[in-house]
Write an enzyme that holds these catalytic residues in place. Structure first.
Site, PDB file in Angstrom:
ATOM      1  N   SER A 145      25.926  16.458   8.169  1.00 45.66           N
ATOM      2  CA  SER A 145      24.527  16.801   8.433  1.00 45.66           C
ATOM      3  C   SER A 145      24.304  18.303   8.343  1.00 45.66           C
ATOM      4  O   SER A 145      23.167  18.752   8.301  1.00 45.66           O
ATOM      5  CB  SER A 145      24.105  16.383   9.836  1.00 45.66           C
ATOM      6  OG  SER A 145      24.771  15.269  10.290  1.00 45.66           O
ATOM      7  N   HIS A 173      23.688  12.522   2.781  1.00 45.52           N
ATOM      8  CA  HIS A 173      23.393  12.598   4.209  1.00 45.52           C
ATOM      9  C   HIS A 173      22.501  11.430   4.618  1.00 45.52           C
ATOM     10  O   HIS A 173      21.307  11.417   4.324  1.00 45.52           O
ATOM     11  CB  HIS A 173      22.723  13.951   4.522  1.00 45.52           C
ATOM     12  CG  HIS A 173      22.367  14.115   5.959  1.00 45.52           C
ATOM     13  ND1 HIS A 173      21.337  14.898   6.394  1.00 45.52           N
ATOM     14  CD2 HIS A 173      22.924  13.584   7.076  1.00 45.52           C
ATOM     15  CE1 HIS A 173      21.264  14.833   7.710  1.00 45.52           C
ATOM     16  NE2 HIS A 173      22.215  14.048   8.143  1.00 45.52           N
ATOM     17  N   ASN A 225      17.530  18.955   8.925  1.00 42.28           N
ATOM     18  CA  ASN A 225      18.066  19.505  10.167  1.00 42.28           C
ATOM     19  C   ASN A 225      17.846  21.009  10.293  1.00 42.28           C
ATOM     20  O   ASN A 225      17.793  21.542  11.391  1.00 42.28           O
ATOM     21  CB  ASN A 225      19.553  19.159  10.310  1.00 42.28           C
ATOM     22  CG  ASN A 225      19.732  17.723  10.762  1.00 42.28           C
ATOM     23  OD1 ASN A 225      18.803  17.121  11.299  1.00 42.28           O
ATOM     24  ND2 ASN A 225      20.896  17.149  10.515  1.00 42.28           N
ATOM     25  N   GLU A 269      19.347  12.215   2.135  1.00 37.82           N
ATOM     26  CA  GLU A 269      19.362  13.558   1.542  1.00 37.82           C
ATOM     27  C   GLU A 269      20.566  13.623   0.607  1.00 37.82           C
ATOM     28  O   GLU A 269      21.704  13.380   1.040  1.00 37.82           O
ATOM     29  CB  GLU A 269      19.513  14.623   2.638  1.00 37.82           C
ATOM     30  CG  GLU A 269      18.209  15.152   3.168  1.00 37.82           C
ATOM     31  CD  GLU A 269      18.400  16.282   4.190  1.00 37.82           C
ATOM     32  OE1 GLU A 269      17.566  17.175   4.228  1.00 37.82           O
ATOM     33  OE2 GLU A 269      19.385  16.263   4.961  1.00 37.82           O
TER      34      GLU A 269
END
Ligand code: 3H9
Length: 699
Positions: free
Chosen positions: A407, A428, A478, A440
């Protein structure tokens, strides 16, 4: 220019064929062509008319790209009235999907036949709309109020056979649709079948109490959305108003939704989702690698969920763990998840068994020698991940794709430990990985184009929405979340409670407030991740003072029974207790933060504008290919309300000048360290442009 609608006479049957690839939407030339064909049929020797489509589907709806542009006649509701008024039976012949205006075309026809694989539905609600060409008036007359409310307010398509049961499809055709439809037309002609107009059916009875109950359910199911409520109004109107007035009522409701912000947001997301799969330099003809088998490393919650995705798509998966115990635990969770799927009616018992059987556990890296793709899903630790990639480099066959589900970590540094950085990529997934739609796809500096192209099509194959991201700390989602979380934590220190923050954000439309999200994810995850970060990467130290204190006293979030909130072990009901309160107050005192009242609008603006500002930085740096990719990430991965279109669309809709002004105000109040406007934001405001008009360098 030739018309997308052909009309021909086959004996005494008129056949109207619509050909507007890819999905036969009702663009202006199609509406015109249908009208011309309908008029021709009224004047010729045909005794019935079949309406059928070329290509992969029946009409998938109105052309959404025309919404917001000056409308051109014939308007769809008028055209459909003209079809219904035909003196010769009109027969819709459905294959693929008959959706929205496409299904309304079928409802205005006098008879409907379909192949068994066809689907029909009114998905307008998913675009913040309601059926605007008679759907809300004709369906209730055919099915009754209850079924109509469910069909139209859910927007979910149903199979042709379910539609037959409901009385909105008359005949299931076996074999070739065209032949079957012609035979059905012949049968109708031979028995002198009348033009059966659904508008002439008696108005259905609507029970005001059950409509009120349905409205209440929708308030929960579709929190903050206007369209579902307006749908109930229209369906109810079908029972109280004569057809022409009901149609007028529906038209006005449709137009007000179409010009409103919620539909603009949802239509933006519809196209953004499709744009996200477009990557510069890669198209449908780009070479791809063959993926026939997969391995997943790590059988924790994430690894297990990832393995399930591939098995669900029919791919065999090797699931690797370090010990038999850990493997056994992981496989057990998978079995439980599948059992849950069977219970919820998502799959049959046999399907669940077949999928589970595709997942084979192992503790031996040598078992991965032949797989085409490996996804590493162990916990966030760079050197552990690097060790694993070194081993993969030794055992995997040449050409295998080596992916990391990190992540945060630097995919370039992971790729660098292998002799084949071109085969390394980030994939991800979001938790729970077998449910969340977002993926992702992290393109590292040396990732080969065919690896990227393969991963994008594989994502679609396993039902995910892929968004390509460049390498940076936290990628798109993130990295932005860190700023959003920072503001949530600072609001807490300054005087807000977890409840005021969560309520403000949920009322604004987020699926879950941030404090509950942190508790759900586990406060220890961020705590551990921070240990390996540089001070710059950790960000404002005030932003993790409270969660660190909570973790250090054993409050790890929901899993330990307490975090920001305490959780009832049986019901998971959560309350804000005195322990958490005193942790927050102590943290504020030790940092010298003066406590005050922080109201809901300040909370929303600080959290959302922090998200927006970082999103714009990400776009400018080319980490995201285009602003709308950021929107897709937030809507599908972070519970951002789709009817607000995602953070970038929301910024455009608010006005970038207003966004900049508020960010500058926060800079004045809270300092430039956290509140420096993104340079691209300042530039676009100066140039009076929107984010939507911005093309990322190199895209
Ligand atoms: C409506 O009908 C209102 C009426 O009640 C009243 C009017 C007065 N318009 O999804 P795909 C494009 S509202 C314009 O990748 P699939 C799509 O962007 C409408 N374009 O294919 C894509 O373009 P590109 C109600 C549309 O096979 C290409 O077609 N109807 C539209 O995975 C292929 O699409 C709906 O909401 C459209 N309506 O799925 C149905 N639809 O190639 C929306 C698609 O440039 N559509 N495009 O990326 C769908 O759900 C899916 O497209 C469908 C096919 C299931 C049909």
């Amino acid at each position: 220019m030739s018309s997308p609608v052909r009309y021909e006479l086959i004996g005494d049957i008129g056949v109207m064929s619509i050909n507007n690839p890819p999905v036969n939407v009702l663009s202006h030339p199609v509406r015109q062509g249908i009208q011309d064909a309908c008029r021709e049929a009224q004047a010729d020797s045909s005794k019935a008319v079949v309406i059928i489509c070329d290509g992969r589907t029946f009409v998938a709806g109105a052309d959404i790209k025309e919404f917001g542009q000056p409308p051109k006649k014939p308007f769809l509701p008028d055209l459909l009235n003209e079809i219904e008024a035909s003196s010769k039976p009109m027969i819709a012949a459905i294959h693929g999907s008959a959706l929205g205006g496409g299904f309304e075309l079928c409802l205005a026809s006098h008879y409907r036949c379909a192949v068994a694989t066809a689907k029909v539905g009114l998905p307008e609600v998913k675009l913040g709309l309601l059926p605007g060409a008679g759907g809300t008036q004709r369906v209730p007359r055919l099915t009754g109020i209850t079924a109509a409310l469910e069909l139209i307010s859910s927007g979910n398509p149903i199979s042709a056979t379910s539609a037959e049961t409901l009385g909105i499809v008359d005949r299931i055709v076996d074999g070739d649709l065209r032949e079957g439809a012609l035979a059905y037309a012949r049968e109708l002609i031979d028995r002198g079948a009348a033009c059966r107009r659904s508008s002439e059916l008696p108005a259905p009875d609507a029970n005001p109490a059950s409509c009120a109950e349905f409205r209440q359910q929708l308030e929960k199911r579709a929190r903050g959305q206007i369209a579902p409520q307006r749908i109930v109004d229209c369906v109810e109107a079908a029972s109280t108003l004569p057809f022409p007035e009901g149609l007028q009522f529906e038209r006005e409701a449709f137009l007000s939704l179409m010009t409103g912000p919620q539909s603009a947001g949802l239509r933006h997301v519809f196209f953004a989702e499709r744009d996200a799969a477009r990557v510069s330099g890669i198209d449908k003809t780009s070479p791809q690698r063959d993926i026939k088998s997969v391995a997943v490393i790590g059988a924790g919650t994430m690894g297990g969920g990832i393995a399930m995705n591939f098995a669900n798509a029919g791919l065999p998966v090797k699931l690797l763990e370090v010990s038999d115990d850990a493997l056994g635990r992981g496989l057990e969770i998978i079995v439980r998840n599948y059992a849950g799927g069977v219970k919820r009616g998502k799959m049959t018992q046999d399907e669940a068994i077949a999928r589970r059987d595709l997942i084979q556990g192992t503790t031996d890296y040598a078992a991965l020698a032949d797989v085409d793709l490996v996804v590493e899903a162990v916990y966030e630790n760079l050197s552990l991940k690097q060790d694993i990639f070194e081993r993969l480099d030794d055992v995997c066959k040449p050409g295998a794709i080596l992916a990391t589900n990190t992540s945060y970590q630097d995919v370039n540094r992971i790729a660098a430990v292998t002799r084949r950085p071109q085969d390394v990529i980030g994939l991800h997934f979001f938790s729970p990985a077998h449910i969340m739609k977002l993926l992702e796809v992290v393109r590292a500096a040396e990732t080969a184009d065919d690896v990227l192209a393969t991963c994008i099509s594989l994502a679609k194959k396993i039902g995910k929405i892929p968004v390509v991201a460049g390498v940076c700390y936290g990628f798109i989602g993130n990295r932005m979340l860190q700023k959003y979380a920072r503001e949530a934590q600072l609001c807490l220190l300054e005087g807000a409670t977890p409840e005021t923050i969560d309520t403000a954000m949920q009322q604004w439309g987020m699926a879950m407030g941030p404090m509950r999200v942190f508790d759900l994810a586990g406060l220890d995850i961020g705590y551990k991740a921070r240990q390996g970060l540089s001070p710059e990467e950790r960000g404002d130290p005030r932003a993790y003072r409270i969660p660190d204190a909570l973790v250090e006293m054993g409050r790890l979030g929901q899993k330990s029974g307490a975090g920001f909130y305490t959780y009832d072990p049986d019901t998971r009901a959560y309350t804000f207790d005195d322990v958490s309160k005193s942790v927050i107050e102590r943290a504020a005192a030790s940092l010298g933060v003066e406590r005050r009242e922080v109201d809901a609008s300040e909370i929303v603006d600080r959290l959302i504008y922090a998200l927006i500002n970082e999103g714009i930085n990400i776009v400018e740096e080319g980490i995201a290919q285009r602003p709308s990719d950021v929107d897709v990430v937030y809507v599908y991965g972070y519970g951002f309300p789709a009817h607000r279109g995602g953070p970038m669309h929301y910024a455009d809709a608010t006005g970038l000048d207003r966004v900049l002004e508020r960010i500058c105000e926060f800079r004045e109040r809270f300092g430039a360290e956290n509140w420096t406007p993104a340079p691209l934001l300042e530039q676009l405001v100066k140039e009076k442009r929107s984010l939507d008009s911005f093309v990322v360098k190199g895209a």
